[in-house]
Design an enzyme around this catalytic site. Structure first.
Site, PDB file in Angstrom:
ATOM      1  N   LEU A  99     -22.900  -0.484  -4.963  1.00  0.00           N
ATOM      2  CA  LEU A  99     -21.781   0.170  -4.923  1.00  0.00           C
ATOM      3  C   LEU A  99     -20.705  -0.786  -4.989  1.00  0.00           C
ATOM      4  O   LEU A  99     -19.420  -0.701  -5.275  1.00  0.00           O
ATOM      5  CB  LEU A  99     -21.679   1.246  -4.018  1.00  0.00           C
ATOM      6  CG  LEU A  99     -22.550   2.524  -4.064  1.00  0.00           C
ATOM      7  CD1 LEU A  99     -22.130   3.335  -2.682  1.00  0.00           C
ATOM      8  CD2 LEU A  99     -22.234   3.411  -5.244  1.00  0.00           C
ATOM      9  N   ASP A 119      -5.500  -2.472   7.207  1.00  0.00           N
ATOM     10  CA  ASP A 119      -5.912  -2.613   5.773  1.00  0.00           C
ATOM     11  C   ASP A 119      -5.681  -1.313   5.187  1.00  0.00           C
ATOM     12  O   ASP A 119      -6.526  -1.213   4.240  1.00  0.00           O
ATOM     13  CB  ASP A 119      -7.339  -3.461   5.779  1.00  0.00           C
ATOM     14  CG  ASP A 119      -7.412  -3.815   4.302  1.00  0.00           C
ATOM     15  OD1 ASP A 119      -6.388  -4.285   3.634  1.00  0.00           O
ATOM     16  OD2 ASP A 119      -8.579  -3.812   3.677  1.00  0.00           O
ATOM     17  N   LYS A 142      -4.582   1.041   2.374  1.00  0.00           N
ATOM     18  CA  LYS A 142      -4.157   0.827   0.866  1.00  0.00           C
ATOM     19  C   LYS A 142      -4.893   1.766   0.023  1.00  0.00           C
ATOM     20  O   LYS A 142      -5.786   2.622   0.321  1.00  0.00           O
ATOM     21  CB  LYS A 142      -4.415  -0.570   0.284  1.00  0.00           C
ATOM     22  CG  LYS A 142      -5.724  -0.855   0.520  1.00  0.00           C
ATOM     23  CD  LYS A 142      -6.128  -2.418   0.043  1.00  0.00           C
ATOM     24  CE  LYS A 142      -7.644  -2.895   0.314  1.00  0.00           C
ATOM     25  NZ  LYS A 142      -7.837  -4.345   0.141  1.00  0.00           N
ATOM     26  N   ASN A 175      -8.724   2.182  -0.740  1.00  0.00           N
ATOM     27  CA  ASN A 175      -9.478   2.641   0.625  1.00  0.00           C
ATOM     28  C   ASN A 175      -9.290   4.030   0.829  1.00  0.00           C
ATOM     29  O   ASN A 175     -10.017   4.706   1.744  1.00  0.00           O
ATOM     30  CB  ASN A 175      -9.036   2.027   2.040  1.00  0.00           C
ATOM     31  CG  ASN A 175      -9.549   0.468   1.979  1.00  0.00           C
ATOM     32  OD1 ASN A 175     -10.596   0.194   1.270  1.00  0.00           O
ATOM     33  ND2 ASN A 175      -8.793  -0.478   2.864  1.00  0.00           N
ATOM     34  N   ASP A 217     -14.374   2.815   4.303  1.00  0.00           N
ATOM     35  CA  ASP A 217     -14.627   1.474   4.792  1.00  0.00           C
ATOM     36  C   ASP A 217     -13.968   0.914   5.860  1.00  0.00           C
ATOM     37  O   ASP A 217     -13.515  -0.012   6.080  1.00  0.00           O
ATOM     38  CB  ASP A 217     -14.700   0.485   3.558  1.00  0.00           C
ATOM     39  CG  ASP A 217     -15.323  -0.873   3.740  1.00  0.00           C
ATOM     40  OD1 ASP A 217     -16.355  -0.763   4.223  1.00  0.00           O
ATOM     41  OD2 ASP A 217     -15.001  -1.588   2.923  1.00  0.00           O
ATOM     42  N   THR A 243      -2.384 -10.821  -2.948  1.00  0.00           N
ATOM     43  CA  THR A 243      -1.034 -10.520  -2.517  1.00  0.00           C
ATOM     44  C   THR A 243      -0.780  -9.487  -1.415  1.00  0.00           C
ATOM     45  O   THR A 243      -1.533  -8.400  -1.522  1.00  0.00           O
ATOM     46  CB  THR A 243       0.158 -10.190  -3.686  1.00  0.00           C
ATOM     47  OG1 THR A 243      -0.806  -9.014  -4.346  1.00  0.00           O
ATOM     48  CG2 THR A 243      -0.150 -11.404  -4.697  1.00  0.00           C
TER      49      THR A 243
END
Length: 385
Positions: free
Chosen positions: A27, A142, A144, A147, A163, A182
């Site tokens: 995956l 994290d 975004k 996710n 995750d 970035t």
């Protein structure tokens, strides 16, 4: 504590993970791990298993043990669950709840109708989940769109933060480790290398809300130095005509989350009480055409270094529904990473090209209209003119 010690009840010993799970396909790949789609033999239930070689963890054993122990305690309806942890002589295996509804951007693009109210409902779920983490003293770091996955293929499926925490385990929580290299979703204080707090997650939720309402990122520049400067100054605009039909309430909500000063920035609790989330100020007007066009234009698709290929799960679930998924070993079934063989992203096995930033065709050669179902997204600054 060495990873091989027996001190943790939540960690189960195994000599061969394949005695319990049938590995189906890869995956995704991380810095030093692989995520596999697997079927539990006893229940025939599909799960995602993250395989982490112990060699890559040498010297970090204590922090990893602590991190996994925390992850194991997280139970929230909008956060993918870490269900089990197995350990062999050479690997750690993290058995994760499988979500099969695909990626956030895919679903928006595929919809024929999409409104502020839809975006508000999505953000409310994310806020609720992140507030839960913050109440536990956990900072995600994290957040975004990549996710954020849908739990199922149902039209009214909930959204899931996927995750969670694994980026910390892999040491990829640093500023420069986002999908495109970035820091598009990172708060100014992180870029400035100042001490950060839970407020960094609230900034990221503001950036996600911004994208959900217009289809492009608030900060973009071909030059990284200029991009950094924009973020450090919190310089962003609600450009015409893209924001002309968006409510003032939505803009006010974003302004309070994308506040440069983390002390003045809304907390999750405050954001949940904002009228755009808790009230009825989110508009019902269809903004699908504009938003989906901008998503396709401003977010190029790439399979490089993706942590989780949600579309591989969608394909697999569709094959199951069609009754064509009689997967024994075949030439397309990847070898388990847990036995030392190198896995490559789907599409590379036969030397075929991966998607690049233009991505006019997908890795399997199909036309662009299928591309959204075969790639994950990375931030790609582009002119919107």
């Amino acid at each position: 504590m060495p990873l091989g010690d027996d001190g943790n009840a939540w960690k189960k010993k195994t000599s061969d993970i394949k005695e319990m799970y049938d590995f189906k396909e890869v995956l995704g790949t991380g810095a030093f791990s692989e995520v596999m789609l697997a079927e539990e033999k006893r229940t025939q239930r599909l799960v995602a298993i993250k395989c982490i070689p112990k060699k890559a963890l040498e010297g970090k054993e204590n922090s990893i043990e602590n991190e996994i122990a925390v992850l194991h305690k997280i139970k929230h309806a909008n956060i993918v669950t870490l269900e089990d942890i197995f350990e062999s002589k050479s690997h750690l295996y993290l058995v994760m709840q499988l979500v099969s509804g695909g990626e956030l951007f895919d679903r928006i693009v595929e919809k024929g109708f999409y409104t502020e109210k839809d975006a508000s409902k999505l953000i409310r779920q994310i806020l609720d989940a992140v507030k839960y983490l913050h109440d536990m003293g956990i900072v995600h770091r994290d957040l975004k769109p990549e996710n954020l996955l849908y739990y199922s293929m149902e039209e009214d499926s909930k959204i899931m933060i996927s995750d969670f925490g694994l980026s910390k385990i892999e040491g990829s929580g640093s500023v420069m480790s986002t999908a495109c290299g970035t820091p598009g979703y990172v708060a100014p204080e992180v870029l400035a290398q100042k001490p950060y707090s839970k407020a960094v997650d609230c900034w990221s939720i503001g950036v996600i809300a911004y994208i959900l309402l217009c289809g492009y990122p608030p900060f973009y520049d071909e030059n990284d130095a200029k991009l950094f400067e924009q973020i450090l100054k919190a310089e962003y605009e609600f450009d015409s005509p893209y924001w002309d039909d968006i409510s003032d309430s939505a803009k006010d909500f974003i302004v309070h989350l994308m506040e440069k000063d983390p002390r003045k920035r809304y907390t999750c609790e405050q954001a949940l009480q904002h009228p755009w989330i808790a009230g009825d100020t989110a508009l019902d007007k269809n903004i699908h055409e504009s938003v989906s066009a901008q998503i396709k234009k401003n977010f190029a698709k790439s399979k490089w270094k993706q942590a989780f290929n949600a579309t591989a799960v969608v394909r697999h679930m569709r094959r199951l529904q069609l009754g064509t998924s009689q997967e024994g070993p075949s030439q397309n079934t990847p070898t388990s990473p847990c036995h030392g063989d190198l896995l490559v992203p789907e599409g590379e096995e036969d030397g075929g090209p991966l998607c690049d930033s233009s991505c006019s065709k997908t890795a399997d050669g199909s036309e662009e209209h299928d591309g959204l179902l075969n790639c994950t997204y990375r931030c790609h600054p582009a002119s919107r003119v």
